[in-house]
Scaffold this motif. Sequence first.
Motif, PDB file in Angstrom:
ATOM      1  N   SER A  46       0.868  -1.179   0.000  1.00  0.00           N
ATOM      2  CA  SER A  46       0.000   0.000   0.000  1.00  0.00           C
ATOM      3  C   SER A  46       0.908   1.234   0.000  1.00  0.00           C
ATOM      4  O   SER A  46       2.024   1.187   0.515  1.00  0.00           O
ATOM      5  N   PHE A  62      -7.243   5.769   6.308  1.00  0.00           N
ATOM      6  CA  PHE A  62      -6.350   5.083   5.358  1.00  0.00           C
ATOM      7  C   PHE A  62      -6.884   5.404   3.960  1.00  0.00           C
ATOM      8  O   PHE A  62      -7.549   4.580   3.327  1.00  0.00           O
ATOM      9  N   MET A  64      -5.709   5.887   0.845  1.00  0.00           N
ATOM     10  CA  MET A  64      -4.694   5.760  -0.212  1.00  0.00           C
ATOM     11  C   MET A  64      -5.313   5.816  -1.611  1.00  0.00           C
ATOM     12  O   MET A  64      -6.423   5.342  -1.831  1.00  0.00           O
ATOM     13  N   TRP A  99      -6.463  -0.267  -0.541  1.00  0.00           N
ATOM     14  CA  TRP A  99      -5.801  -0.925   0.591  1.00  0.00           C
ATOM     15  C   TRP A  99      -4.873  -2.033   0.104  1.00  0.00           C
ATOM     16  O   TRP A  99      -4.524  -2.076  -1.075  1.00  0.00           O
ATOM     17  N   ALA A 100      -4.523  -2.946   1.008  1.00  0.00           N
ATOM     18  CA  ALA A 100      -3.417  -3.880   0.778  1.00  0.00           C
ATOM     19  C   ALA A 100      -3.568  -4.727  -0.491  1.00  0.00           C
ATOM     20  O   ALA A 100      -4.518  -5.495  -0.615  1.00  0.00           O
ATOM     21  N   ALA A 239      -5.232  -9.482   6.757  1.00  0.00           N
ATOM     22  CA  ALA A 239      -3.847  -9.717   6.305  1.00  0.00           C
ATOM     23  C   ALA A 239      -3.538 -11.197   6.040  1.00  0.00           C
ATOM     24  O   ALA A 239      -2.579 -11.757   6.571  1.00  0.00           O
TER      25      ALA A 239
HETATM   26  O1  FUB Z   1      -3.533  -0.574   4.666  1.00  0.00           O
HETATM   27  C1  FUB Z   1      -4.897  -0.549   4.984  1.00  0.00           C
HETATM   28  C2  FUB Z   1      -5.255  -1.715   5.846  1.00  0.00           C
HETATM   29  O2  FUB Z   1      -4.504  -1.683   7.052  1.00  0.00           O
HETATM   30  C3  FUB Z   1      -4.928  -3.052   5.257  1.00  0.00           C
HETATM   31  O3  FUB Z   1      -5.793  -3.455   4.244  1.00  0.00           O
HETATM   32  C4  FUB Z   1      -4.960  -3.876   6.484  1.00  0.00           C
HETATM   33  O4  FUB Z   1      -4.430  -5.158   6.348  1.00  0.00           O
HETATM   34  C5  FUB Z   1      -4.185  -3.006   7.447  1.00  0.00           C
HETATM   35  O5  FUB Z   1      -2.808  -3.179   7.321  1.00  0.00           O
END
Ligand code: FUB
Length: 339
Positions: A46, A62, A64, A99-100, A239
């Motif tokens: 990410s 988050f 991104m 995300w990831a 994860a």
């Molecule tokens: O990076 C965003 C979220 O945070 C990921 O999808 C999760 O696994 C955690 O790391």
Amino acid sequence: MSEEQLAPEIVEDLKQRALSQPLVEHIYTADPSAHVFDGKIYIYPSHDIEAGIPFNDNGDHFGMTDYHVISLDSPQSPAVDNGVALDIKDVPWASRQMWAPDAAHKNGQYYLYFPAKRDNGLFQIGVAISHSPKGPFKAEPEAIPGSYSIDPAVFEDDDGQYYMYYGGIWGGQLQHYRNNQYSVEYDEPTDNSPALCPIVARLDSDMTSFAETPRHLQILDEDGEPLLAQDHDRRFFEASWMHKHNGKYYFSYSTGNTHYICYSIGDNPYGPFTYAGRILNPVIGWTTHHSICEYHGQWYLFYHDSVLSKGITHLRSIKMAPLTHNDDGSIETITPYRS
Ligand code: FUB
């Protein structure tokens, strides 16, 4: 921002004691999915940014918007940022929160798998394709049909079949699904019920769709019983990662709110898997997310922490450390900071 930063003297101490340094420091990176393609290490992380969205339990901060591929010629080589590999503006179905991700290689094509939210606020998993492991990747016009939640990890088995493992609770929305159907009425199981488990589906030969109905993967305790929802030190949170060692399948994952990377062992890609221990003790920062891959006979753990950002949870840095499988098949637990 409601997150507090660590004091400068604590950060300096953590940097000195850190098992490893960030692979790159010019951008924030997280959730590293590492693979060896064409003899080099490619990491699909990410790309963390300060999106200016207030901290909340859904993880909206988050925020991104793109992916960069990081490559290393060997574990000792400098990490190279290969630039923007995919931007959210080029993904027709996605509106926010990339995300990831993970990646896979088949027949000279590289596939980047990634979760993002649609306009309706629900996560789905998309795929983008390139002739190069570095990208740039071109996104398919729609998300993978039937996909949901977050954190795709794609595992290639020795027989050439590919499996996607995915899902995450809380901000990852897995608690709102049963039998692959969404309802806001569905929630986390009660404490004494079996915990929610990740989802697995074999990929079709086109690598852009599921070949079968996605199903839950079971993680059992030492008595063969499913881990319970109240077992926060061991139950699945997010994860997913799969690797194979000496013919055994190792499914590893984050326990989220207790901040461990744990693993479980099974005899086939679908499980059931039996809980086997911890791979990584908690890092600085709320999230913990990893991958595991082998390079020239040595295994490595890729992970992240928030030391570089002085403890800001959504500004993380990817790292790597050697990982050891013991003769009995167990994995040595890694502690990310020396005492
Ligand atoms: O990076 C965003 C979220 O945070 C990921 O999808 C999760 O696994 C955690 O790391």
